[in-house]
Each structure stands twice: as structure tokens, then as C-alpha cells.
Design an enzyme around this catalytic site. Structure first.
Site, short mmCIF file in Angstrom:
data_model
loop_
_atom_site.label_atom_id
_atom_site.label_comp_id
_atom_site.label_asym_id
_atom_site.label_seq_id
_atom_site.Cartn_x
_atom_site.Cartn_y
_atom_site.Cartn_z
N ASP A 54 2.80 -15.35 -8.36
CA ASP A 54 2.42 -15.83 -6.88
C ASP A 54 0.78 -16.31 -6.43
OD1 ASP A 54 5.11 -16.13 -6.37
OD2 ASP A 54 5.11 -13.97 -6.04
N SER A 72 16.04 -10.93 -6.95
CA SER A 72 16.82 -12.21 -6.83
C SER A 72 17.88 -12.27 -8.13
CB SER A 72 16.07 -13.23 -6.92
OG SER A 72 15.19 -13.29 -8.09
N HIS A 117 8.60 -10.08 -2.81
CA HIS A 117 9.35 -10.82 -3.95
C HIS A 117 8.71 -12.23 -3.83
CE1 HIS A 117 11.61 -11.66 -7.28
NE2 HIS A 117 12.95 -11.68 -6.92
N ARG A 157 2.25 -16.35 -16.45
CA ARG A 157 2.61 -17.23 -15.30
C ARG A 157 1.72 -17.77 -14.74
NH1 ARG A 157 7.83 -14.73 -12.68
NH2 ARG A 157 6.42 -13.19 -12.42
N HIS A 183 2.71 -5.83 -10.03
CA HIS A 183 3.94 -5.98 -10.60
C HIS A 183 4.68 -4.82 -10.92
CE1 HIS A 183 7.26 -8.19 -12.95
NE2 HIS A 183 6.79 -8.92 -12.06
N1 CMX Z 1 -2.04 -4.44 -3.15
C1 CMX Z 1 -2.10 -3.03 -2.55
N2 CMX Z 1 -1.64 -2.10 -2.79
C2 CMX Z 1 -0.78 -2.46 -4.03
C3 CMX Z 1 -0.58 -3.58 -4.68
C4 CMX Z 1 -1.29 -4.63 -4.17
N3 CMX Z 1 -1.29 -5.89 -4.50
N4 CMX Z 1 0.36 -3.40 -5.76
C5 CMX Z 1 0.91 -2.17 -5.66
N5 CMX Z 1 0.22 -1.60 -4.58
C6 CMX Z 1 0.20 0.01 -4.22
C7 CMX Z 1 1.68 0.12 -3.41
O1 CMX Z 1 1.85 -0.42 -2.45
C8 CMX Z 1 1.90 1.64 -3.89
O2 CMX Z 1 1.46 2.06 -2.57
P1 CMX Z 1 2.15 3.41 -2.10
O3 CMX Z 1 2.24 4.43 -3.09
O4 CMX Z 1 1.03 3.96 -1.02
O5 CMX Z 1 3.23 2.92 -1.44
C9 CMX Z 1 1.10 1.75 -5.21
O6 CMX Z 1 0.31 0.77 -5.27
C10 CMX Z 1 2.20 1.89 -6.28
O7 CMX Z 1 2.77 0.64 -6.43
P2 CMX Z 1 3.15 0.01 -8.31
O8 CMX Z 1 3.76 1.11 -8.68
O9 CMX Z 1 1.93 -0.40 -8.47
O10 CMX Z 1 3.94 -1.00 -7.58
P3 CMX Z 1 5.48 -1.38 -7.36
O11 CMX Z 1 6.23 -1.57 -8.55
O12 CMX Z 1 5.86 -0.48 -6.23
O13 CMX Z 1 5.60 -2.76 -6.54
C11 CMX Z 1 4.96 -4.98 -6.00
C12 CMX Z 1 5.16 -3.83 -7.02
C13 CMX Z 1 5.00 -6.39 -6.70
C14 CMX Z 1 5.79 -5.06 -5.00
C15 CMX Z 1 3.64 -4.56 -5.48
O14 CMX Z 1 2.53 -4.58 -6.68
C16 CMX Z 1 3.12 -5.27 -4.26
O15 CMX Z 1 3.54 -5.12 -3.30
N6 CMX Z 1 2.29 -6.73 -4.53
C17 CMX Z 1 1.95 -7.49 -3.66
C18 CMX Z 1 3.16 -8.40 -3.27
C19 CMX Z 1 3.26 -9.48 -4.58
O16 CMX Z 1 2.62 -10.18 -5.05
N7 CMX Z 1 4.71 -9.72 -4.79
C20 CMX Z 1 5.10 -10.65 -5.76
C21 CMX Z 1 5.37 -9.90 -7.04
C22 CMX Z 1 5.99 -11.06 -8.07
C23 CMX Z 1 7.72 -11.22 -7.52
O17 CMX Z 1 8.23 -10.15 -7.76
O18 CMX Z 1 7.71 -12.41 -7.35
#
Ligand code: CMX
Length: 486
Positions: free
Chosen positions: A409, A278, A308, A363, A354
Site C-alpha cells: 500500500d 479479506s 488492511h 509488490r 506486515h
Molecule cells: N507504524 C507504527 N507502528 C507499527 C507499525 C507501523 N507501520 N507496524 C507495526 N507497528 C506496531 C504495532 O502497532 C504493534 O504495536 P503495539 O504492540 O503497541 O500494539 C507493534 O508494532 C508490533 O506489531 P507487528 O507485530 O509488527 O505487526 P502486526 O502483525 O501486529 O500488524 C500491520 C501488521 C500491517 C497491521 C501493522 O504493521 C500496521 O498497522 N501497519 C500499518 C497499516 C498498514 O500498512 N496496513 C496494510 C498492510 C497490508 C495489507 O494487509 O493490506
């Protein structure tokens, strides 16, 4: 670079700064203002100094390297690359977010309590802090509240637009549409069309940002009432109420506990550096000199994604599925099975993980502290607190999740639900109202410091393959196979 050249460049920089001040006598004269002036006056004093500093850094150190770029950085969403400058906030992977160098916990503790009956500081104070770079005193925070009350009368055409929207249009889509539609109000567009000069852009961006912040609670409350309360709701800002109180009042929430929660919520979600979707989208679009209404709207379209801001909606959907499947007070083994089933179905556990943080998001902790004070016996609050211990265990076992701990979140939904706001689809709009307090100060500063239009260079896969085979050759491992096999 030789010393004499350095010296001559540095003199050049100082001259640039002085020239700037001479050609902008209005700003020169504002140097006499103390930090006690209005927010705009404080900015007008600070901006020339920051411009001089930036010019100095650019001229003296412009050719220094900040790091190397790996293929994995580029293919991995640009993680780990130092590509953006942002002074409003900084995320430490372990300690979490700092607003202008102050840890969020301390920000919450130190922000002035403007309303007599409030246990929390005001988001208006947080806006002052993020914009001016200094913790406001009570008067300065109150002045922002008063300004936003004065500026907050939403134009009729925006009410008409909102009232005409089909209830099936997601609250975030309505929020984005209304924010963009406010662009006829833009002072920046007006000034730019009349030929305003670049050093003055920030003043108009500031005016637009202040007005947009002032409008947002009304926009968001009308969306809420139209979709969930049959269009009924008070649409008037009251001068005795601060920004959060007016917002809650217009949505029909009078409980002082809820208003305090809203103050806290709006402070916590405001800023998170400039690399998140964002914030970066707002900056990117703003760099094309699109006005703050359009830039903010674009940023909000990004916030609406499930990875996000929409995650706060997803968390509650997931929690409700959990409660439906195994009840409100399940055994640990049942919870662990439910988490594993989520992962097996190919979904992520929402609210966990994250891109930058490597510990529990402060937070989350701050919201949990609020919950412990105000509603610790609520079954959903209890469940969220238990999950905090259980989910990281499961995510760690996957071996690929960089941060197995909860993010912002994971907690917000149950608190909102406790006070009666159960409409999950709406939660990201609250996040959006808050995010304005971070991305708009970033936008003001980008224009103040003359940040150019963003335009990274892209390359084709073919280019990458050729580049890689050439670098193999250089290492002496002669590649017999051409780039196509890469
Ligand atoms: N549940 C399951 N798997 C997860 C996970 C979770 N909460 N968080 C990360 N992973 C997985 C990823 O999907 C990725 O898998 P693949 O390699 O198979 O694609 C792997 O772990 C590595 O990812 P990462 O380096 O740990 O995380 P990223 O930096 O790529 O992504 C985020 C960060 C937030 C998008 C991810 O942790 C996620 O999808 N979380 C759940 C959604 C969420 O809570 N989003 C809100 C974030 C806060 C915000 O920005 O507002």
C-alpha cells in the site's frame, strides 16, 4: 500406526478416489483433456486427482501434529499458527508472495501480453494461473478475457441499486453492498436449492466466480463515476478491450500508461495466501455454503479496514499531510521529525509493516520499478522512494515493529495520482476488484476439495486461568493461589 493398518487405509483411499471417478463419469471422461482445454475442463481434470491426494493425506496422516499452540499465539491474532491450507499462493517472509510457486516478479514477467499495445500481462492470465495452477499460454489467457466480456452484462437491478446510493456512502460500502446484492445471479444457490450433490458444488461456484469477476469492473466503475464524476460514464463493455482496459475506459481513463498500470495493479493485489482478513473472511463465509457473491462481499468488508486494504487510502492522506506540513522536497531531518510526530500521536505509519513479511514487499518494489520506468521525476514518486530509506530506520528504533519495511500500500496511491486518479477514498475498491482474482479461486478449490464449515473452539478466560494453574502444578511449582488471581 501399524504398517498393515496403514496399507489398508491407503487402499481404502485409492478405492475412495476410484469410487468417486466411477460415480462421476463426466469427470472421468474429462481425464482425456489435455491442459489445452478450457479453464473449467482443466479444473475438471485436476480436481479428482487433488481429491485423491487430499483423501490420502487425511487418512494416512490425519493424526500427525503440525505444531504446538502457545497462549501468545491465541492472544496474538493467531500469528505463527499453521492453521489454513492454501495452494493458490504462498508468502515467504523474506521473498514475498509466490503465485502457484512462481515468485511474483516472474509472474509479472511471464504472464502473456494479450493486447498488442500492452507492456504488462493481463489479470485474467493471473486468474487462470491461480485457478488452474499453471501459467496460461496466450490463448488460455485470452479465453478468460473473452469469457468475462461475454458474462459481464450487469443486471439492471444492480445499476438501480448503485444509482440510488447516497454519495456519502463510502465507495467500499457501496462495493460490498453491490457484490452481495448480485446474489440472485447465483448458479450455486439455484443448484443447491434443487439438491445438487456435494462433488458438483465446485462447478457452480466456478460459474458464479467467473460471472462475479466479469461484473466487478462495471460495478466498480459505476461507483467511481457516480461518486466522483456526477454519474457520467460509459457503462458498456467493449469486445476489443481486455478486463483492465474496459474498467479504465468505463471510469473515463484512456491513457495507455494508466491501463498498463491498472493491469499491473490488478495482478499484484490479487492473492496473498488465505490468512489475511479479506481472503480468510471470504473462505470462512464460503464454508457455510454462502454463495460467492455473499462470501466475496464479506471479505470486502474486511478489506475496508485501515489495517488492511484501506491503508492505501491512508498512505496518501498521510503523504499529503506531510507535503502540507514540510513541502514536497523536505530535508531528511524534517521527514524524520514528521514520522516521529505521527508515532507520538499514537498513529501507525501507514503502508509500513506486515504480519508475515520481514522484508520490503515485492509488490512495493514492482510498483517502484514501474514508477522508475514511467514517472521517475514525479515529486510524490520521488518522495515515496526517499521514505523507503527513512521510515524503516525510525520503525526499527521502536524495537517492537516486526517488519519496518514498506508493504504493497505504500506505493500504489502516488502512481494512481500521477495518472490523474486523485480520489483516495476510491483506492481500496481497486484493491477489491483485484482481490477477487485470488479469493474466488480459493473458494472454487475449497468446494472442490470438500472443505468443511469452519468452526474453531473458543474458551473462556476462566478456563485459561484454570488450565494455567494446573500446568504450573504439574511442573512441581505448586500454586497456592487460585485461578482468579491469574
Ligand atoms: N507504524 C507504527 N507502528 C507499527 C507499525 C507501523 N507501520 N507496524 C507495526 N507497528 C506496531 C504495532 O502497532 C504493534 O504495536 P503495539 O504492540 O503497541 O500494539 C507493534 O508494532 C508490533 O506489531 P507487528 O507485530 O509488527 O505487526 P502486526 O502483525 O501486529 O500488524 C500491520 C501488521 C500491517 C497491521 C501493522 O504493521 C500496521 O498497522 N501497519 C500499518 C497499516 C498498514 O500498512 N496496513 C496494510 C498492510 C497490508 C495489507 O494487509 O493490506
Amino acid at each position: 500406526m501399524g504398517r498393515s493398518l496403514l496399507k489398508s487405509r491407503s487402499n481404502q483411499v485409492l478405492k475412495c478416489g476410484e469410487f468417486y471417478l466411477k460415480t462421476n463419469p463426466q469427470l472421468s471422461s474429462l481425464r482425456k483433456y489435455s491442459d489445452g482445454g478450457s479453464l473449467k475442463e482443466v479444473l475438471a481434470k485436476k480436481i479428482p486427482q487433488e481429491r485423491e491426494k487430499m483423501l490420502g493425506i487425511k487418512c494416512l496422516h490425519g493424526d500427525k501434529k503440525l505444531g504446538d499452540i502457545k497462549v501468545s499465539n491465541v492472544m496474538g491474532g493467531q500469528r505463527g499458527l499453521l492453521l489454513l491450507m492454501c495452494d493458490t499462493s504462498y508468502v515467504d517472509p523474506n521473498k514475498g508472495i509466490f503465485y502457484r510457486g512462481i515468485a511474483l516478479k516472474d509472474v509479472c514477467a511471464k504472464l502473456p501480453r494479450v493486447q498488442k499495445d500492452s507492456k504488462e500481462g493481463t489479470p485474467e492470465g493471473a486468474f487462470y494461473l491461480l485457478t488452474a495452477g499453471k501459467m496460461p499460454n496466450k490463448k488460455q489467457a485470452k479465453d478468460v478475457t473473452t469469457e468475462w466480456q461475454k458474462r459481464g452484462k450487469l443486471p439492471d437491478y444492480c445499476f438501480k441499486l448503485l444509482d440510488s446510493m447516497d454519495k456519502r456512502i463510502h465507495p467500499m460500502a457501496q462495493f460490498c453492498a453491490a457484490s452481495a446484492a448480485l446474489n440472485p445471479e447465483s448458479k450455486f444457490v439455484e443448484a443447491y436449492t434443487k439438491g445438487a450433490k456435494k462433488p458438483k458444488y465446485w462447478e457452480y461456484i466456478y460459474e458464479d466466480s467467473m460471472n462475479l469477476c466479469a461484473y466487478l469492473p462495471t460495478v466498480a466503475a459505476v461507483i467511481y463515476c457516480n461518486i466522483f464524476k456526477g454519474g457520467k460514464g460509459n457503462r458498456k463493455l467493449e469486445s476489443s478491450k481486455d478486463w483492465s482496459d474496459n474498467f479504465c475506459n468505463m471510469m473515463g481513463y484512456k491513457d495507455k500508461g494508466f491501463v498498463d498500470l491498472m493491469r499491473l495493479y490488478l495482478i499484484l493485489h490479487a492473492d496473498h495466501e488465505s490468512g489475511n482478513v479479506s481472503a480468510h473472511t471470504t473462505q470462512l463465509v464460503g464454508s457455510a455454503l454462502s454463495d460467492p457473491y455473499l462470501s466475496f462481499s464479506a471479505g470486502m468488508c474486511g478489506l475496508a479496514g485501515p489495517l488492511h486494504g484501506l491503508a492505501n487510502q491512508e498512505v496518501l492522506v498521510w503523504l499529503n499531510q506531510l507535503i502540507e506540513a514540510i513541502g514536497c522536497e523536505p530535508k531528511d531531518e524534517e521527514i524524520l521529525k514528521f514520522i516521529n510526530d505521527t508515532l507520538k500521536s499514537g498513529r501507525v505509519v501507514p503502508g509500513y509493516g506486515h504480519a508475515v513479511l520481514r522484508q520490503t514487499d515485492p509488490r512495493f518494489s514492482l510498483q517502484n520499478a514501474f514508477a522508475m520506468k514511467n514517472c521517475k521525476d514525479d515529486p510524490s514518486v520521488k518522495l515515496v522512494t526517499r521514505l523507503w530509506k527513512l521510515i524503516p530506520k525510525v520503525l526499527k528504533e521502536l524495537g517492537k515493529v516486526a517488519n519496518p519495511y514498506p508493504n504493497v500500500d505504500a506505493h500504489s496511491g502516488v502512481l494512481l495520482q500521477y495518472y490523474g486518479m486523485t480520489e483516495m477514498k476510491y483506492y481500496t475498491v481497486l484493491f477489491g476488484v483485484s482481490r477477487a482474482l485470488g479469493v474466488l479461486p480459493q473458494l472454487i478449490w475449497a468446494r472442490a476439495l470438500g472443505a468443511p464449515i469452519e468452526r474453531p473452539k473458543s474458551f473462556t478466560t476462566d478456563f485459561l486461568c484454570k488450565f494455567l494453574s494446573k500446568s504450573k502444578d504439574k511442573k512441581g511449582k505448586k500454586s497456592k493461589k487460585g485461578p482468579k488471581k491469574c
